[in-house]
Design a protein around this motif. Sequence first.
Motif, PDB file in Angstrom:
ATOM      1  N   GLN A   1       5.104  -3.724  13.272  1.00 58.49           N
ATOM      2  CA  GLN A   1       3.869  -4.292  12.749  1.00 58.49           C
ATOM      3  C   GLN A   1       3.342  -3.394  11.639  1.00 58.49           C
ATOM      4  O   GLN A   1       3.241  -2.187  11.807  1.00 58.49           O
ATOM      5  CB  GLN A   1       2.827  -4.428  13.865  1.00 58.49           C
ATOM      6  CG  GLN A   1       3.228  -5.363  14.995  1.00 58.49           C
ATOM      7  CD  GLN A   1       3.522  -6.773  14.517  1.00 58.49           C
ATOM      8  OE1 GLN A   1       2.791  -7.319  13.682  1.00 58.49           O
ATOM      9  NE2 GLN A   1       4.587  -7.369  15.046  1.00 58.49           N
ATOM     10  N   GLY A   2       3.010  -4.006  10.496  1.00 53.19           N
ATOM     11  CA  GLY A   2       2.522  -3.216   9.380  1.00 53.19           C
ATOM     12  C   GLY A   2       3.623  -2.937   8.381  1.00 53.19           C
ATOM     13  O   GLY A   2       4.705  -3.535   8.426  1.00 53.19           O
ATOM     14  N   ASN A   3       3.350  -2.012   7.482  1.00 53.73           N
ATOM     15  CA  ASN A   3       4.263  -1.683   6.391  1.00 53.73           C
ATOM     16  C   ASN A   3       4.987  -0.378   6.715  1.00 53.73           C
ATOM     17  O   ASN A   3       4.368   0.682   6.804  1.00 53.73           O
ATOM     18  CB  ASN A   3       3.463  -1.537   5.092  1.00 53.73           C
ATOM     19  CG  ASN A   3       4.341  -1.390   3.875  1.00 53.73           C
ATOM     20  OD1 ASN A   3       5.389  -0.748   3.916  1.00 53.73           O
ATOM     21  ND2 ASN A   3       3.912  -1.963   2.758  1.00 53.73           N
TER      22      ASN A   3
END
Length: 218
Positions: free
Chosen positions: A136-138
């Motif tokens: 989840q996320g970059n």
Amino acid sequence: MSVRKLFWDDPALTETEAVVTGVENDVITLDRTVAFAFSGGQESDRGTIAGHAILKAVKGSPCDPLELYYTLPAGHGLTPGSRVTVCIDGEARRRLVRLHFAAELVLELVNRHYDHPEKTGAHISPDKARLDFAWQGNISTAFPMLHERLSALVAADLPIESSFEDESTEVRYWSIEGFARVRCGGTHPASTGAVGRIRLRRENPGSGRERIVILLDD
């Protein structure tokens, strides 16, 4: 007995003499080889057997999970007992070794610092390596840490031990004293310094997944 895999004894070896042990149409087996067959995400070596291009190399069958099977062009003319020369592309092998072990180091660092996220894919070619994670996320937020730790490991030029954990089943591992010991049947350099300069690139292959692409920087 399955083929003797010389790429584990000496990953820098690019040629060997061998004897054909089996032929089934366009697929042959050998008593020894320097040509790695696709496994663990690492691509097969590019090369020739008796001057014939290796079209495909695979590991294992229901009869022998440790054997390597090479597909050659139709009409190769080889028979059991034929003596052949096995050659691989040395530059492609060197790049595979570097990128494979760079990916091993990146994976170990991600596992260590991010509590073992699920790895959803991996692939190593002579041009680049990639690691996919459920994330989840970059994932590029991890790059400063990864670059720092990788640079330190490469600069330290630490010895890499590669050996059998269980020779009967050909389960292998690599180990760096004080850093990690990891099961892996790929081809590895003798020391971390051989990885050289690399760079990382982020890709997003889909929702909830992130990809680290590893490229050689020299």
